[in-house]
Design an enzyme around this catalytic site. Structure first.
Site, PDB file in Angstrom:
ATOM      1  NE  ARG A  36      -4.070  -1.460   0.338  1.00  0.00           N
ATOM      2  CZ  ARG A  36      -5.336  -1.823   1.026  1.00  0.00           C
ATOM      3  NH1 ARG A  36      -5.544  -0.556   1.833  1.00  0.00           N
ATOM      4  NH2 ARG A  36      -6.192  -2.568   0.900  1.00  0.00           N
ATOM      5  NE  ARG A  40      -7.196   5.365   2.190  1.00  0.00           N
ATOM      6  CZ  ARG A  40      -7.889   4.551   3.186  1.00  0.00           C
ATOM      7  NH1 ARG A  40      -8.884   4.581   3.199  1.00  0.00           N
ATOM      8  NH2 ARG A  40      -7.220   3.484   3.381  1.00  0.00           N
ATOM      9  NE  ARG A  49      -9.563   7.360  -3.478  1.00  0.00           N
ATOM     10  CZ  ARG A  49     -10.855   7.984  -3.261  1.00  0.00           C
ATOM     11  NH1 ARG A  49     -11.655   8.600  -4.139  1.00  0.00           N
ATOM     12  NH2 ARG A  49     -11.821   7.321  -2.173  1.00  0.00           N
ATOM     13  CG  ASP A  85      -8.880  -3.231  -4.035  1.00  0.00           C
ATOM     14  OD1 ASP A  85      -8.401  -2.463  -3.579  1.00  0.00           O
ATOM     15  OD2 ASP A  85      -9.635  -4.044  -3.806  1.00  0.00           O
ATOM     16  CE1 TYR A 163     -12.882  -7.469   2.268  1.00  0.00           C
ATOM     17  CE2 TYR A 163     -11.024  -8.958   1.276  1.00  0.00           C
ATOM     18  CZ  TYR A 163     -11.417  -7.497   2.047  1.00  0.00           C
ATOM     19  OH  TYR A 163     -10.491  -7.137   3.070  1.00  0.00           O
TER      20      TYR A 163
HETATM   21  O1  CP3 Z   1       0.153  -1.485  -2.766  1.00  0.00           O
HETATM   22  C1  CP3 Z   1      -0.073  -0.767  -3.269  1.00  0.00           C
HETATM   23  O2  CP3 Z   1       0.227   0.632  -3.078  1.00  0.00           O
HETATM   24  C2  CP3 Z   1      -1.000  -0.977  -4.720  1.00  0.00           C
HETATM   25  C3  CP3 Z   1      -2.450  -1.027  -4.477  1.00  0.00           C
HETATM   26  C4  CP3 Z   1      -3.093  -1.683  -3.688  1.00  0.00           C
HETATM   27  C5  CP3 Z   1      -4.524  -1.160  -3.136  1.00  0.00           C
HETATM   28  N1  CP3 Z   1      -5.207  -2.356  -2.577  1.00  0.00           N
HETATM   29  C6  CP3 Z   1      -5.186   0.082  -3.377  1.00  0.00           C
HETATM   30  C7  CP3 Z   1      -6.048   0.399  -2.354  1.00  0.00           C
HETATM   31  C8  CP3 Z   1      -2.988  -3.015  -3.459  1.00  0.00           C
HETATM   32  C9  CP3 Z   1      -2.065  -4.038  -3.473  1.00  0.00           C
HETATM   33  C10 CP3 Z   1      -4.420  -3.248  -2.875  1.00  0.00           C
HETATM   34  C11 CP3 Z   1      -4.598  -4.846  -2.293  1.00  0.00           C
HETATM   35  C12 CP3 Z   1      -5.804  -4.947  -1.446  1.00  0.00           C
HETATM   36  N2  CP3 Z   1      -6.939  -4.709  -1.644  1.00  0.00           N
HETATM   37  C13 CP3 Z   1      -5.854  -5.947  -0.531  1.00  0.00           C
HETATM   38  C14 CP3 Z   1      -4.746  -7.020   0.075  1.00  0.00           C
HETATM   39  C15 CP3 Z   1      -3.628  -6.122   0.901  1.00  0.00           C
HETATM   40  C16 CP3 Z   1      -4.077  -5.903   2.385  1.00  0.00           C
HETATM   41  O3  CP3 Z   1      -4.385  -4.840   2.576  1.00  0.00           O
HETATM   42  O4  CP3 Z   1      -4.354  -6.867   2.951  1.00  0.00           O
HETATM   43  C17 CP3 Z   1      -6.979  -6.050   0.131  1.00  0.00           C
HETATM   44  C18 CP3 Z   1      -7.609  -7.024   1.315  1.00  0.00           C
HETATM   45  C19 CP3 Z   1      -7.946  -5.235  -0.660  1.00  0.00           C
HETATM   46  C20 CP3 Z   1      -9.399  -4.855  -0.417  1.00  0.00           C
HETATM   47  C21 CP3 Z   1      -9.600  -3.388  -0.109  1.00  0.00           C
HETATM   48  N3  CP3 Z   1      -9.288  -2.410  -0.928  1.00  0.00           N
HETATM   49  C22 CP3 Z   1      -9.849  -2.915   1.140  1.00  0.00           C
HETATM   50  C23 CP3 Z   1     -10.005  -3.793   2.436  1.00  0.00           C
HETATM   51  C24 CP3 Z   1      -9.782  -1.514   1.090  1.00  0.00           C
HETATM   52  C25 CP3 Z   1     -10.388  -0.634   2.200  1.00  0.00           C
HETATM   53  C26 CP3 Z   1      -9.485  -0.407   3.560  1.00  0.00           C
HETATM   54  C27 CP3 Z   1      -8.701   0.854   3.268  1.00  0.00           C
HETATM   55  O5  CP3 Z   1      -7.565   0.804   3.535  1.00  0.00           O
HETATM   56  O6  CP3 Z   1      -9.614   1.604   3.061  1.00  0.00           O
HETATM   57  C28 CP3 Z   1      -9.571  -1.087  -0.140  1.00  0.00           C
HETATM   58  C29 CP3 Z   1      -9.337   0.100  -0.838  1.00  0.00           C
HETATM   59  C30 CP3 Z   1      -8.055   0.589  -1.195  1.00  0.00           C
HETATM   60  N4  CP3 Z   1      -7.471  -0.131  -2.231  1.00  0.00           N
HETATM   61  C31 CP3 Z   1      -7.550   1.878  -0.923  1.00  0.00           C
HETATM   62  C32 CP3 Z   1      -6.389   1.937  -1.721  1.00  0.00           C
HETATM   63  C33 CP3 Z   1      -5.297   2.951  -1.948  1.00  0.00           C
HETATM   64  C34 CP3 Z   1      -8.017   3.176  -0.635  1.00  0.00           C
HETATM   65  C35 CP3 Z   1      -9.257   3.515  -0.879  1.00  0.00           C
HETATM   66  C36 CP3 Z   1      -9.160   4.971  -1.167  1.00  0.00           C
HETATM   67  O7  CP3 Z   1      -8.378   5.732  -1.764  1.00  0.00           O
HETATM   68  O8  CP3 Z   1     -10.341   5.442  -0.705  1.00  0.00           O
END
Ligand code: CP3
Length: 358
Positions: A36, A40, A49, A85, A163
């Site tokens: 990640r 944000r 965003r 994602d 999910y």
């Molecule tokens: O790592 C990176 O920088 C690449 C981008 C990336 C995102 N999601 C962007 C994201 C990667 C590799 C993921 C993987 C992902 N997504 C996982 C596996 C990794 C982990 O955290 O366990 C999972 C479970 C998800 C599902 C997901 N997407 C969740 C649970 C959430 C919400 C949680 C949160 O942090 O808000 C997301 C949203 C998400 N994916 C965001 C980002 C940058 C935030 C959303 C936003 O900008 O509003």
């Protein structure tokens, strides 16, 4: 005029530390990136965003490439990870996914009962559904100009199923775990479908420009050892097998969060590297894994709330526990929205400076 078609992607890398470490080869310094790392906590991400929804960024190659490069421009990280994602696969299967700010993913119509499996697209055209990811990878590769390798990724079958059945994030994922016991055959059918798609998706990502891939089994820890062996391991293994058959030279990393009992079995699969969460002891992991895989991790993401001097001490201890070989430094899970970018910089710099001593 030279009629030869020029591959727009540079074949040489200025920095291939992460590929070398993932293959267990020696490096001058320990490579480092952060799960990640685009997100944000970066004001430049927030600025994008403010203009575009999350899935708009994911679905627009130009925006996805821009956000992917943000941490690379800011920190001397040793890899970029494509901005996307794990939930794009359920979307490709026809499920609607909304990203609710402050809450995370929400499926308005999850798979509450096995009868609903018939709602899934039977043979989705990944090129049509996910072509934007491949385009984003190709575009990002060009923009990287060989500075660092580009990582592709996918969610693991069990984590995606969790999910899809639960409908969103949850502490215990009770509905999803209920399926494993109440409807084991349907669960295997769903996991098999997901496995085929994920493997094909990763193969295509490497074809489009990903130089390393990671499979995220973020909810592996919800399963016990036996349940993991039954419902997660065979599918994870099959994905690695198919991926390496197509791209034997592209390293693959697996992250089974919360499942220390999985290490021995994962080391016997075709993954090149195993990612550890922060609760796992790198020395014990190395004893278990031996030289069968490289290790990645594993600083507690919350350690980045400490002062930079303390972060440096924590990195020093982490590097000591992993040792200089076959280690890709990372956090034990992802960056958090209220992290200070200066503390991420302290983490990355400390890995490079302190590993250079070896
Ligand atoms: O790592 C990176 O920088 C690449 C981008 C990336 C995102 N999601 C962007 C994201 C990667 C590799 C993921 C993987 C992902 N997504 C996982 C596996 C990794 C982990 O955290 O366990 C999972 C479970 C998800 C599902 C997901 N997407 C969740 C649970 C959430 C919400 C949680 C949160 O942090 O808000 C997301 C949203 C998400 N994916 C965001 C980002 C940058 C935030 C959303 C936003 O900008 O509003």
């Amino acid at each position: 005029m030279n009629e030869q078609k020029i591959d727009p992607r540079p074949s040489t890398l200025d920095n291939d530390r992460i590929l070398r470490a993932a293959r267990g080869e020696a490096t001058d310094q320990t490579p480092v990136w952060m799960m990640r790392q685009a997100g944000r906590y970066l004001p430049e991400y927030q600025a994008v965003r403010a203009e575009h929804s999350f899935f708009e960024v994911v679905g627009t190659p130009e925006l996805a490439a821009e956000v992917t490069l943000q941490p690379v421009e800011r920190f001397p990280v040793d890899a970029a990870i494509i901005f996307s994602d794990i939930l794009v696969i359920p979307q490709a299967l026809g499920l609607e996914v909304q990203m609710v700010s402050g809450k995370g993913p929400h499926f308005p119509a999850p798979l509450t009962e096995p009868e609903e499996l018939s709602r899934l697209a039977s043979d989705p055209d990944l090129d049509a559904e996910l072509g934007h990811v491949y385009e984003a990878l190709a575009l990002t590769r060009r923009r990287l100009e060989g500075r660092v390798p580009l990582i592709g990724f996918a969610g693991a079958p069990w984590t995606l199923m969790a999910y899809m059945v639960e409908g969103g994030g949850s502490k215990s994922f009770r509905q999803a775990r209920r399926w494993l016991w109440a409807h084991p055959e349907d669960a295997h059918a769903l996991l098999g479908t997901l496995t085929d798609l994920i493997a094909a998706y990763l193969v295509r990502q490497a074809g489009a420009g990903a130089q390393l891939v990671q499979v995220f089994d973020s909810h592996a820890g919800l399963l016990g050892e036996e349940t993991f062996e039954h419902f997660a391991l065979p599918y994870l293994a099959r994905i690695a097998e198919r991926f390496k058959a197509a791209h034997p030279d592209v390293p693959a990393i697996v992250f089974a969060k919360g499942a220390p009992y999985a290490l021995d079995a994962l080391a016997a699969t075709d993954y090149d590297a195993i990612s550890l969460d922060w609760t796992m002891d790198p020395r014990a992991a190395r004893d278990t894994v031996g030289d069968r895989a490289a290790l990645q991790g594993n600083l507690d993401p919350c350690a980045l709330y400490a002062a930079p001097g303390e972060i440096r001490r924590q990195v020093d201890a982490m590097l000591e526990r992993f040792g200089p070989h076959a280690h890709v430094a990372n956090l034990g899970h992802g960056m958090l929205p209220d992290h200070d970018p200066a503390h991420a910089a302290a983490f990355v710099d400390a890995v490079h400076e302190l590993s250079g001593r070896w």
